[in-house]
Design a protein around this motif. Structure first.
Motif, PDB file in Angstrom:
ATOM      1  N   TRP A   4      82.377  57.405  84.313  1.00  0.00           N
ATOM      2  CA  TRP A   4      82.248  58.798  84.717  1.00  0.00           C
ATOM      3  C   TRP A   4      83.547  59.355  85.286  1.00  0.00           C
ATOM      4  O   TRP A   4      83.641  60.550  85.590  1.00  0.00           O
ATOM      5  N   GLY A  22      81.959  68.352  85.868  1.00  0.00           N
ATOM      6  CA  GLY A  22      80.963  67.419  85.363  1.00  0.00           C
ATOM      7  C   GLY A  22      79.549  67.982  85.381  1.00  0.00           C
ATOM      8  O   GLY A  22      79.198  68.820  86.210  1.00  0.00           O
ATOM      9  N   ASP A  24      76.892  65.499  84.553  1.00  0.00           N
ATOM     10  CA  ASP A  24      76.074  64.285  84.530  1.00  0.00           C
ATOM     11  C   ASP A  24      75.287  64.178  85.843  1.00  0.00           C
ATOM     12  O   ASP A  24      75.875  64.128  86.926  1.00  0.00           O
ATOM     13  N   ALA A  26      73.281  61.659  86.402  1.00  0.00           N
ATOM     14  CA  ALA A  26      73.176  60.216  86.631  1.00  0.00           C
ATOM     15  C   ALA A  26      71.734  59.811  86.948  1.00  0.00           C
ATOM     16  O   ALA A  26      70.792  60.325  86.321  1.00  0.00           O
ATOM     17  N   ILE A  65      80.501  63.559  87.065  1.00  0.00           N
ATOM     18  CA  ILE A  65      79.282  63.701  87.856  1.00  0.00           C
ATOM     19  C   ILE A  65      79.141  65.138  88.346  1.00  0.00           C
ATOM     20  O   ILE A  65      80.082  65.737  88.841  1.00  0.00           O
ATOM     21  N   TRP A 119      80.082  57.537  94.070  1.00  0.00           N
ATOM     22  CA  TRP A 119      80.876  58.521  93.318  1.00  0.00           C
ATOM     23  C   TRP A 119      81.998  59.170  94.130  1.00  0.00           C
ATOM     24  O   TRP A 119      83.112  59.291  93.651  1.00  0.00           O
TER      25      TRP A 119
END
Length: 262
Positions: A4, A22, A24, A26, A65, A119
């Motif tokens: 990522w 981002g 995503d 997750a 992310i 992250w």
């Protein structure tokens, strides 16, 4: 390497960071009321808009992310960057417009700590490492934190946002000459330290006396994509324009960063 986290090392004394492009979600996607709302406030297309930066020799650091999972441009302590003004948290519980992202209170302290370790910390370790590498090679480095936002968000600011919003936290994060050069390259429709004065990244890393000159650029999205009056799941996001009108300004801005000498 984390899949990522995208790092493209360059040799020039410039790092361009993309903390909010981002989408995503997750392993957190199932907790959101609406995955679309959780993605809506992304800095759409910004990493593609600045793709030319690598050809200039700049280093780029990007997280895939979503900011709704964890915002890597917020103070990890949870302290507000803009006391008294509407903003979003380290792990946001609302959208920019104030819609709830969770059915309840959102992530608890343990979950926030997990997201930070998973992250936030690796992103900043990568960013810090690239800054240290380039500062050692050149004696100085410019950190350009690249952002964008819709032009009209009444909850966050009055009226229509200027096209180019330059943040230096009142001149504390970079040399005046750098801010002046970026301002000149931005053209007439810009403001320095207006509604957006620089987020945690700019304020944390910007230490001109130590050779790190940090500046945030918050673009109004109208300069590179069509903005509907009301963004909906059916009409948002719109594509990146084939020939964004602000493209020449952005190239001039990054060139000014590359040519800057303390």
């Amino acid at each position: 390497m984390n899949d990522w986290l995208a790092i493209h090392p360059g040799d020039a004394p410039l790092v361009v960071a993309f903390p909010h492009t981002g989408t995503d979600l997750a392993d957190c996607e199932g907790g959101f009321l609406s995955p679309w709302l959780a993605r809506r406030d992304a800095d759409w297309h910004v990493h593609d808009l600045y793709a030319f930066a690598r050809d200039l020799g700049a280093t780029t650091v990007r997280t895939a992310i979503s900011r709704s999972v964890i915002d890597v441009n917020r103070d990890p302590s949870g302290a507000s960057l803009y006391p008294g003004q509407a903003t979003t948290e380290l792990c946001p519980t609302t959208t920019f417009d104030g819609e709830p992202l969770y059915a309840g209170d959102g992530p608890d302290a343990g979950e926030i700590a997990r997201r930070r370790a998973t992250w936030f910390d690796p992103y900043h370790a990568a960013l810090s490492g690239e800054l240290d590498r380039l500062r050692a090679a050149h004696g100085h480095v410019v950190l350009y934190d690249a952002h964008s936002i819709r032009s009209l968000i009444p909850r966050l600011f009055d009226g229509r946002l200027p096209q180019f919003n330059i943040g230096t936290n009142g001149g504390a994060t970079c040399a005046p000459a750098l801010a002046a050069a970026v301002s000149a390259a931005s053209g007439a429709d810009h403001v320095v330290d207006g509604r957006f004065r620089g987020g945690w990244t700019t304020r944390h890393y910007g230490r001109a006396d130590d050779g790190v000159h940090a500046i945030q650029m918050e673009l109004a999205m109208r300069g590179y994509m069509a903005e509907p009056d009301v963004p909906t799941e059916a009409n948002w996001p719109t594509p990146l324009l084939a020939d964004p009108p602000i493209g020449p300004n952005l190239r001039a801005i990054l060139t000014a960063c590359l040519e800057f000498r303390p």
